[in-house]
Design an enzyme around this catalytic site. Sequence first.
Site, short mmCIF file in Angstrom:
data_model
loop_
_atom_site.label_atom_id
_atom_site.label_comp_id
_atom_site.label_asym_id
_atom_site.label_seq_id
_atom_site.Cartn_x
_atom_site.Cartn_y
_atom_site.Cartn_z
N GLU A 199 0.81 -1.22 0.00
CA GLU A 199 0.00 0.00 0.00
C GLU A 199 0.84 1.27 0.00
O GLU A 199 0.34 2.36 0.26
CB GLU A 199 -0.93 -0.01 1.21
CG GLU A 199 -1.89 -1.19 1.17
CD GLU A 199 -2.76 -1.29 2.41
OE1 GLU A 199 -2.49 -0.57 3.39
OE2 GLU A 199 -3.70 -2.09 2.37
N LYS A 331 -15.64 -1.83 3.44
CA LYS A 331 -15.00 -2.22 2.19
C LYS A 331 -16.09 -2.86 1.36
O LYS A 331 -16.62 -3.92 1.72
CB LYS A 331 -13.90 -3.27 2.43
CG LYS A 331 -12.66 -2.78 3.16
CD LYS A 331 -11.78 -3.97 3.53
CE LYS A 331 -10.46 -3.55 4.13
NZ LYS A 331 -9.79 -4.67 4.83
C1 2PG Z 1 -6.84 -4.25 5.70
C2 2PG Z 1 -6.65 -4.14 4.22
C3 2PG Z 1 -6.41 -2.77 3.69
P1 2PG Z 1 -6.32 -6.23 2.76
O1 2PG Z 1 -6.51 -5.27 6.31
O2 2PG Z 1 -7.40 -3.36 6.31
O3 2PG Z 1 -5.39 -2.09 4.35
O4 2PG Z 1 -5.77 -5.07 3.72
O5 2PG Z 1 -6.93 -5.56 1.61
O6 2PG Z 1 -5.12 -7.04 2.43
O7 2PG Z 1 -7.35 -6.98 3.55
MG MG Z 2 -7.54 -4.42 8.21
#
Ligand code: 2PG
Ligand code: MG
Length: 412
Positions: A199, A331
């Site tokens: 990221e 998300k």
């Molecule tokens: C998280 C995310 C984004 P990933 O854990 O919050 O930072 O990571 O998309 O790998 O789940």
């Molecule tokens: Mg997370």
Amino acid sequence: MAKISSIEGRILYNSRGSKTIEVDVKTDNKFLGRVCAPSGASVGKYEAVSFPNNNPEDSLRILKENSQKFIGLESSDLKAIHDVLKTLDGTTNYSKIGGALAFAVTIAAMESAARALDKPLFQILSSEQSFNFPFPLGNVLGGGAHAGPGTPDIQEILICATGSKTIEDAIETNLSVHKELRRVLEKEDPSFTNGRGDEGGWAPKLENQKALEISAKACENLGFTLGKEVSLGVDFASSTQWNEEKSKYEYSRAGFENSTGEQIEFAASIIEKFKLIYAEDAVHEEAFEDMAELTAKFPKTLITGDDLTVTNKEILKKAIEKKSCNAAILKVNQAGSLFDALEFADEATKNNIKLITSHRSGESTDSQISHIGLATKSKMLKVGIVGGERVAKLNELLRLSEHDLIRGMAEI
Ligand code: 2PG
Ligand code: MG
């Protein structure tokens, strides 16, 4: 009119170079909404499955076979579009069609509708007339599932310019900390290669405490006081460390193990020492009671569920009942469709759970989540810090600062 006239998909790559799906929705043969689905590396057990059989081609085939079912629908009718998806996949986790497909179809339809109505996306996702910018939350130093051996076990150390009054200043401040942190890291370890995690956060060979201390130092070097101009946050992503058989958290890079009680202590001491404004998944994804202990202890910190709540309304209800968190990550691809995610957001807002709209570690260069963060009244927008796919979201916020319906920063 404003009806869907075509819907098509293709296979593209995300920022990690993995295959994903992009969907084009056209309204009235003219207004294009185009969305490419992201994907996570530290994935919650209960989040939507990205693709059936882990294969984006399967989702694409399903879209092709069923595209006619979307034609003629009002492109702004998110519920109608969601309902078609649900007739294709009645599972709770989109295991038949893939959450990535639900994500891309629903957001692309709304973007296409926004174009047809000549309005920005955030405005058609909300009935409000006034909006505030969420504070950008940027990953300045990464480890765990987002970076290689030798980096901290903790997944993300995050910066948030909590004292900023404008979005321009908030973004600039986060970037200045990221830059200063590189200088501090180079001084600390002359062999530091400037390597970065998924990221954009630096990925140094450091153990957890040292990584936190150095991040705090970068802020202090710039004349900032933690908790004032800027604040630190941590995504512990503790499910990565959790070993169910042993009932222990394994910090294999740092070389120690935590019992459940020790993990709560470990997280609490970091929250206190570094005056964290934000602590995500400080315990594993099924530890609702343990999260509740931290929530009771730190009312001023956003004790945030990510893998814990997986943008799932029913799981959020459980977290609310158990007082497990005072904030939750949103998300869209964890939920699947945008409709599901907005229902989750409503439930959170009704119950005073603060929202943090978030990217995934494997991202596209799209920027619709900046609009989703605004429309859901998110307090923060977790979108990383540098790298084209991260900056795209920040740049969209800057473009949106020209819009007169957005008045200043959110109140955290
Ligand atoms: C998280 C995310 C984004 P990933 O854990 O919050 O930072 O990571 O998309 O790998 O789940
Ligand atoms: Mg997370």
